[in-house]
Design a protein around this motif. Structure first.
Motif, PDB file in Angstrom:
ATOM      1  N   LYS A  10     -57.522 -63.954 -17.978  1.00 30.00           N
ATOM      2  CA  LYS A  10     -57.688 -62.500 -17.929  1.00 30.00           C
ATOM      3  C   LYS A  10     -56.321 -61.877 -18.161  1.00 30.00           C
ATOM      4  N   LYS A  21     -67.041 -61.821  -9.764  1.00 25.78           N
ATOM      5  CA  LYS A  21     -66.745 -60.392  -9.601  1.00 25.78           C
ATOM      6  C   LYS A  21     -65.316 -60.094 -10.052  1.00 25.78           C
ATOM      7  N   MET A  22     -65.198 -59.189 -11.023  1.00 27.90           N
ATOM      8  CA  MET A  22     -63.891 -58.876 -11.588  1.00 27.90           C
ATOM      9  C   MET A  22     -62.932 -58.251 -10.567  1.00 27.90           C
ATOM     10  N   LEU A  52     -62.356 -64.537 -19.852  1.00 22.72           N
ATOM     11  CA  LEU A  52     -63.098 -63.569 -19.039  1.00 22.72           C
ATOM     12  C   LEU A  52     -63.165 -62.201 -19.717  1.00 22.72           C
ATOM     13  N   ASP A  53     -62.071 -61.807 -20.337  1.00 18.86           N
ATOM     14  CA  ASP A  53     -62.068 -60.531 -21.061  1.00 18.86           C
ATOM     15  C   ASP A  53     -63.070 -60.593 -22.212  1.00 18.86           C
ATOM     16  N   ILE A  56     -66.740 -60.167 -21.115  1.00 22.73           N
ATOM     17  CA  ILE A  56     -67.116 -58.780 -20.834  1.00 22.73           C
ATOM     18  C   ILE A  56     -67.270 -57.973 -22.119  1.00 22.73           C
ATOM     19  N   HIS A  57     -66.358 -58.168 -23.064  1.00 24.83           N
ATOM     20  CA  HIS A  57     -66.335 -57.350 -24.281  1.00 24.83           C
ATOM     21  C   HIS A  57     -67.150 -57.923 -25.437  1.00 24.83           C
ATOM     22  N   SER A 104     -74.481 -66.159 -23.447  1.00 28.61           N
ATOM     23  CA  SER A 104     -75.384 -65.020 -23.659  1.00 28.61           C
ATOM     24  C   SER A 104     -76.142 -65.122 -24.976  1.00 28.61           C
ATOM     25  N   GLN A 136     -73.867 -61.737 -20.051  1.00 28.76           N
ATOM     26  CA  GLN A 136     -72.932 -60.612 -20.209  1.00 28.76           C
ATOM     27  C   GLN A 136     -71.836 -60.644 -19.141  1.00 28.76           C
ATOM     28  N   GLY A 137     -71.177 -61.795 -19.044  1.00 26.45           N
ATOM     29  CA  GLY A 137     -70.139 -61.924 -18.031  1.00 26.45           C
ATOM     30  C   GLY A 137     -70.700 -61.892 -16.619  1.00 26.45           C
ATOM     31  N   TRP A 138     -71.964 -62.358 -16.486  1.00 34.14           N
ATOM     32  CA  TRP A 138     -72.675 -62.463 -15.213  1.00 34.14           C
ATOM     33  C   TRP A 138     -73.107 -61.102 -14.656  1.00 34.14           C
ATOM     34  N   ASP A 139     -72.971 -60.057 -15.458  1.00 35.59           N
ATOM     35  CA  ASP A 139     -73.344 -58.720 -14.995  1.00 35.59           C
ATOM     36  C   ASP A 139     -74.846 -58.470 -15.062  1.00 35.59           C
TER      37      ASP A 139
END
Length: 236
Positions: A10, A21-22, A52-53, A56-57, A104, A136-139
């Motif tokens: 990151k 969790k970020m 990790l970035d 998310i993106h 994903s 999606q980054g675990w979201d």
């Protein structure tokens, strides 16, 4: 059994999260290349890297660091996080990455993942919350069970599956061995456990359960186990 140390990236730093969790990020090294070299010196053959970035993106964000690690070490690197197309897969392989992790995109388009596995060294990352796949980054939690998703790749050419129980990830409270065994049973593929590893006894239990590999992250960074000793005990 493969013992695979992990570097989560990151902002070009090596970090760890708790349960993905970020806002729980903790920096363990500002020099991931030096860290990767230390793993190699300890006896590692493989290295697990998560951008990790990128997760998310939806696109790579730490390419420069990963390229340097690939250049400076002899480690067989597997990379995941934000890899959504063939162009990105090829970019990583051209950098010297050994195999690429699809998460994903494998869920939204399993046929694409299978086609990529016919051409390249592909791992499927299955991350689960309460047994259901998260993306999606675990979201985002999906409505498909992880074990059902694992079956999708039973007759494919994927190299392996990495399965993570998100509730345990970074918590140092033990690996979900039964979950890992179910993924292996349903997929019929080389299966790597991830999330919650806390001690030597966890590794011993995985070995006795015939699990193929394990990702070592926070347990190493928090000095809960001797990584060099693990490499000596479990030839990878």
């Amino acid at each position: 059994m493969q013992i695979i140390p992990a570097i989560d990236l990151k902002d070009k730093n090596a970090v760890r999260l708790s349960q993905g969790k970020m806002d729980s990020v903790k920096i363990y090294s500002t020099n991931p290349v030096e860290l990767a070299l230390s793993f190699m010196d300890m006896g590692a053959s493989y290295l697990h890297i998560v951008d990790l970035d990128g997760a998310i993106h939806g696109s790579p964000k730490n390419l420069e660091v990963i390229a340097q690690i690939a250049k400076d070490t002899r480690l067989k690197i597997q990379v995941g996080g934000g890899i959504r197309n063939e162009e990105t897969i090829c970019k990583y392989l051209e950098l010297g990455v050994h195999r690429v992790i699809l998460g994903s995109i494998a869920l939204s388009n399993p046929q694409f993942a299978k086609e990529m596995a016919d051409k390249y060294k592909i791992i499927i990352g299955i991350d689960a919350k309460d047994g259901y796949v998260a993306t999606q980054g675990w979201d985002k939690q999906e409505d498909i069970l992880a074990v059902s998703f694992a079956k999708e790749f039973k007759d494919s050419n994927i190299e392996a599956i990495i399965c993570t129980d998100i509730a345990r990830d970074g918590m140092l409270n033990g690996v979900n061995v039964e979950f890992t065994k179910e993924i292996a049973k349903n997929s019929g593929k080389f299966t790597i456990a991830s999330g919650g590893l806390s001690s030597q006894s966890d590794v011993d239990e995985l070995y006795k359960s015939h699990v193929d590999g394990v990702i070592v992250g926070k347990a190493f960074y928090e000095n809960k186990l001797d990584l060099k000793m693990l490499f000596c005990k479990y030839l990878d």
